[in-house]
Design a protein around this motif. Structure first.
Motif, mmCIF file in Angstrom:
data_model
loop_
_atom_site.group_PDB
_atom_site.id
_atom_site.type_symbol
_atom_site.label_atom_id
_atom_site.label_comp_id
_atom_site.label_asym_id
_atom_site.label_seq_id
_atom_site.Cartn_x
_atom_site.Cartn_y
_atom_site.Cartn_z
ATOM 1 N N PRO A 54 0.828 -1.210 0.000
ATOM 2 C CA PRO A 54 0.000 0.000 0.000
ATOM 3 C C PRO A 54 0.864 1.262 0.000
ATOM 4 O O PRO A 54 1.908 1.315 0.660
ATOM 5 N N ASN A 55 0.439 2.258 -0.772
ATOM 6 C CA ASN A 55 1.137 3.536 -0.966
ATOM 7 C C ASN A 55 2.266 3.458 -1.990
ATOM 8 O O ASN A 55 2.948 4.461 -2.227
ATOM 9 N N ARG A 65 -1.217 6.069 -6.873
ATOM 10 C CA ARG A 65 -0.665 5.589 -5.611
ATOM 11 C C ARG A 65 -1.629 4.516 -5.104
ATOM 12 O O ARG A 65 -2.771 4.813 -4.761
ATOM 13 N N ASP A 100 -3.706 2.124 -2.990
ATOM 14 C CA ASP A 100 -4.178 2.219 -1.609
ATOM 15 C C ASP A 100 -4.389 0.860 -0.948
ATOM 16 O O ASP A 100 -4.910 0.788 0.172
#
Length: 253
Positions: free
Chosen positions: A70-71, A87, A89
């Motif tokens: 994530p990210n 990006r 999530d």
């Protein structure tokens, strides 16, 4: 008995290696790249995880398979669409929407007159084929490699050497050397094709190659026709005064 102990020890090491790799690389993600105009999947788009630099290619349906956390920033690049990124999530089935470059719509090019015959170009292509045929260098020992060593009868000492500081240094050097060769060959192939497929000369070739911003993987793997086609299309934007071929910056920048 001793062989059984060695094998069990090896299997434990494999589990530890696998756990560390999962934590470092993330989990498997199945995503999709779609065209902004018609919502159809886009084939042959390169998707890069910016953190790990892992690169994968979409299939005919626009789907890709990559590891991520994530990210992480997932960047999509294509010769027919604008560069775009998201990006991630952590949600299931991420989608990257990309807009088609305006000059690629219903436009064809007659490339019959563009013939690459330079001796150096043929040498570069041979070097590229050799490079692509090589195993990809990695800084990490995979679980499969460790298992192979166990199956070959490697003892604890030999397994330890695979993870020693010296071994890690050799793997890092191999990765850097391979990355340098990829960048050098991709840049040289681009320059040779730009020199033959356009009227640009001297420092303008350097500026134009930077402007094109084609991923090294695409430059190395594309056919002469596809790459020259992409170069000629980028040339239209370059001569129109555009300072960049990108639509938006990468996420997080």
């Amino acid at each position: 008995m001793r062989q059984i102990v060695i094998l069990l020890t090896g299997l434990i090491l494999l589990q530890l290696i696998g756990s560390r790799q999962v934590l470092a690389q993330g989990r498997y993600v199945v995503g999709m790249v779609v065209d902004q105009a018609n919502q159809n999947g886009v084939d042959r788009v390169t998707v890069t995880n910016k953190r790990t630099t892992q690169r994968v290619r979409t299939n005919a349906a626009g789907r890709f398979f990559i590891t991520a956390l994530p990210n992480d920033s997932l960047i999509a690049t294509s010769q027919t669409h604008f560069r775009m990124g998201i990006r991630w999530d952590g949600s299931e089935n991420p989608v990257i929407i990309i807009g088609k470059l305006p000059y690629t719509v219903d436009r064809t090019y007659d490339l019959a007159e563009v013939t690459v015959k330079a001796k150096r170009y043929e040498e570069v292509k041979r070097e590229i084929q050799q490079l692509l045929a090589e195993p990809t260098a990695s800084r990490k020992v995979t679980g499969e490699q460790a298992f192979d060593r166990v199956a070959d009868g490697a003892g604890i000492t030999l397994l330890y050497e695979m993870f020693s500081k010296e071994a890690k240094g050799r793997r890092k050097a191999a990765v850097l050397a391979q990355e340098y060769r990829r960048q050098r060959l991709a840049n040289e192939r681009m320059r040779l094709l730009v020199d033959q497929a356009t009227d640009l000369k001297g420092v303008d070739v350097d500026y134009f190659v930077e402007f094109c911003d084609f991923p090294d993987e695409d430059v190395l793997e594309a056919s002469d026709y596809d790459l020259i086609n992409g170069i000629q299309q980028r040339l239209i934007l370059y001569k129109s005064g555009r300072r960049s071929s990108r639509l938006k910056a990468d996420p997080g920048q």
